[in-house]
Motif scaffolding. Structure first.
Motif, PDB file in Angstrom:
ATOM      1  N   THR A   6       0.840  -1.195   0.000  1.00 53.59           N
ATOM      2  CA  THR A   6       0.000   0.000   0.000  1.00 53.59           C
ATOM      3  C   THR A   6       0.879   1.250   0.000  1.00 53.59           C
ATOM      4  O   THR A   6       2.014   1.237   0.476  1.00 53.59           O
ATOM      5  N   LYS A  59      -5.105   2.810   8.938  1.00 50.50           N
ATOM      6  CA  LYS A  59      -4.644   3.022   7.564  1.00 50.50           C
ATOM      7  C   LYS A  59      -5.365   4.253   7.010  1.00 50.50           C
ATOM      8  O   LYS A  59      -6.576   4.224   6.791  1.00 50.50           O
ATOM      9  N   TRP A  70      -4.401  -3.135   1.986  1.00 49.22           N
ATOM     10  CA  TRP A  70      -3.100  -3.570   2.499  1.00 49.22           C
ATOM     11  C   TRP A  70      -3.292  -4.873   3.247  1.00 49.22           C
ATOM     12  O   TRP A  70      -4.172  -4.994   4.100  1.00 49.22           O
ATOM     13  N   CYS A  72      -1.815  -7.203   5.910  1.00 51.68           N
ATOM     14  CA  CYS A  72      -0.857  -7.261   7.020  1.00 51.68           C
ATOM     15  C   CYS A  72      -0.855  -8.679   7.581  1.00 51.68           C
ATOM     16  O   CYS A  72      -1.900  -9.189   8.027  1.00 51.68           O
TER      17      CYS A  72
END
Length: 450
Positions: A6, A59, A70, A72
């Motif tokens: 991202t 985010k 994104w 994670c």
């Protein structure tokens, strides 16, 4: 993971038993969160936070760039006391979204001690119950999410970017192939197996491309389909013929082992039956002004000394009559072949509506929603079940639209009215649900849930 990176800003806040840190942006020199990267960051808390309990991840969008999710995988925190704590994430995070991660082992509610963690568990479940709500389309079938499009699902449940690209690529290849073969918009009818060979010349295996086309009329191949095809294990060992299937000794004796009898073979466990009685009385739809045909019949099989499962009698409807005879392998070849085809067609309808859609997709969705609504991510049952629910909700949500919508595939080509599925579901859903729920209840009991 492809497309996992991202450009957005990532912020972290640490929560401990003695306080919390400042909201801190994770920002090193250069690009931080490209796909496959691992970064190390220092968060200055001033005073000790005590035992670390939660990590909040946020985010925020970078300028006005398009949305980029994104992925994670995990956050590992090393405290000033040299404790190393793993905070597993393994989810997609959208812009403007925050995620609170729990560290340590799986925990049941009865094991929680700190008020912050108890409150976190309550808030998480309240949020999930607002996101994942039940929709009742028809009483008697499993309930499902009421969302109309998979894009409305939270990022962690939606298709990933890589999965979306895979789906789009497959659709493009398929569409190109159909256009190349002249099948788009074609109304030409297939008249032989050779026509089908010409259509499916690209995607075929040794079994589908050669063996099936050469042996599909044979009885031993027909029997093997009930064990190895799309709807296996629907046959049952038969120790006594049902009263509405009056197969006699004289009818089937020529197809049994010499000097044996139907009764002896049933006692030895060599006779099997497939009964489509749940389909009886459910009307098919009209096509070009004529009612389509479906055969809620019965088929008797014999496991011969060569261990081949052979069909030896077929009745196409439930109630025997002069208009509903029992077909045998000794009948004219065309009659026997058509009887097998009609019964196998009914078996495929049963597979698609019951064993595939209801017992697989719909039941899985019910358990998925129940899991998401009732278990926080730290719960051992959640950790046990959630890997098995990957993509269940987006597949089902989009599937209901593309399959059952006015222009959906099943609305156009399905032999039954759509109400057939609902009616058939209601007939057997209670049995299937009770068997599945019994298993879940046993798991819950041994987990000592309160």
């Amino acid at each position: 993971m492809e497309y996992a990176g991202t450009w957005d800003h990532i912020y972290v806040t640490l929560f401990g038993t003695e306080g919390q840190s400042e909201r801190t942006e994770l920002d090193n020199y250069g690009t931080d969160f490209t796909t496959g990267t691992t970064g190390t960051y220092t968060i200055d808390t001033g005073d000790s936070l005590g035992k670390l309990l939660l990590v909040k991840v946020e985010k925020d969008p970078y300028l006005s760039l398009p949305e980029d999710q994104w992925y994670c995988s995990k956050i590992v925190v090393t405290t000033p006391e040299e404790d190393v704590i793993l905070f597993p994430c393994y989810k997609w995070v959208s812009s403007g979204e925050l995620v609170e991660l729990r560290g340590g082992r799986a925990m049941k509610v009865s094991e929680e001690e700190h008020p912050l963690l108890i409150e976190h568990r309550k808030k998480e479940l309240a949020l999930k119950k607002s996101l994942y709500q039940w929709h009742i389309d028809h009483e008697g079938i499993p309930h499902f999410t009421g969302l109309s499009d998979s894009s409305e699902l939270p990022a962690e449940i939606r298709f990933s970017k890589s999965k979306e690209s895979e789906i789009e690529h497959t659709a493009l290849i398929t569409d190109t192939e159909l256009k190349y073969k002249g099948l788009v918009g074609s109304t030409e009818q297939w008249k032989s197996i050779d026509d089908m060979k010409d259509i499916f010349w690209y995607k075929k295996t040794t079994m589908s491309g050669r063996y099936v086309t050469e042996h599909w009329k044979e009885d031993d191949f027909y029997g093997s389909q009930f064990l190895n095809s799309v709807n296996p294990n629907v046959i049952k060992r038969c120790s006594e013929l049902p009263p509405n299937f009056p197969v006699t000794e004289d009818m089937v004796k020529p197809f049994l082992e010499e000097d044996s009898s139907l009764e002896e073979e049933m006692e030895d466990g060599n006779i099997f039956i497939c009964d489509k009685k749940e389909m009886d009385g459910i009307p098919a739809r009209d096509y070009n002004g004529e009612r389509l045909h479906v055969t809620p019949g019965l088929c008797l099989f014999y496991l011969n000394p060569e261990k081949k499962l052979m069909p030896i009698a077929i009745q196409l409807h439930q109630q025997p009559s002069e208009q509903n005879p029992i077909f045998l392998p000794s009948d004219p070849e065309t009659d026997w072949l058509l009887a097998k085809m009609f019964f196998k067609n009914a078996d495929l309808m049963d597979h698609q509506a019951v064993h595939h859609l209801m017992k697989t997709h719909y039941l899985a969705e019910a358990y998925t929603i129940a899991t998401l609504r009732n278990f926080p991510v730290i719960h051992p049952i959640y950790k046990l079940l959630i890997p098995h629910f990957r993509y269940t909700l987006p597949i089902n949500t989009d599937g209901r639209k593309t399959l059952f919508g006015p222009e959906g595939a099943l609305s156009i080509v399905w032999i039954f009215n759509i109400q057939y599925i609902l009616q058939l579901y209601c007939t057997i859903a209670k049995i299937s649900l009770m068997r599945s729920l019994k298993t879940i209840f046993i798991i819950f009991y041994f987990m000592k849930l309160i």
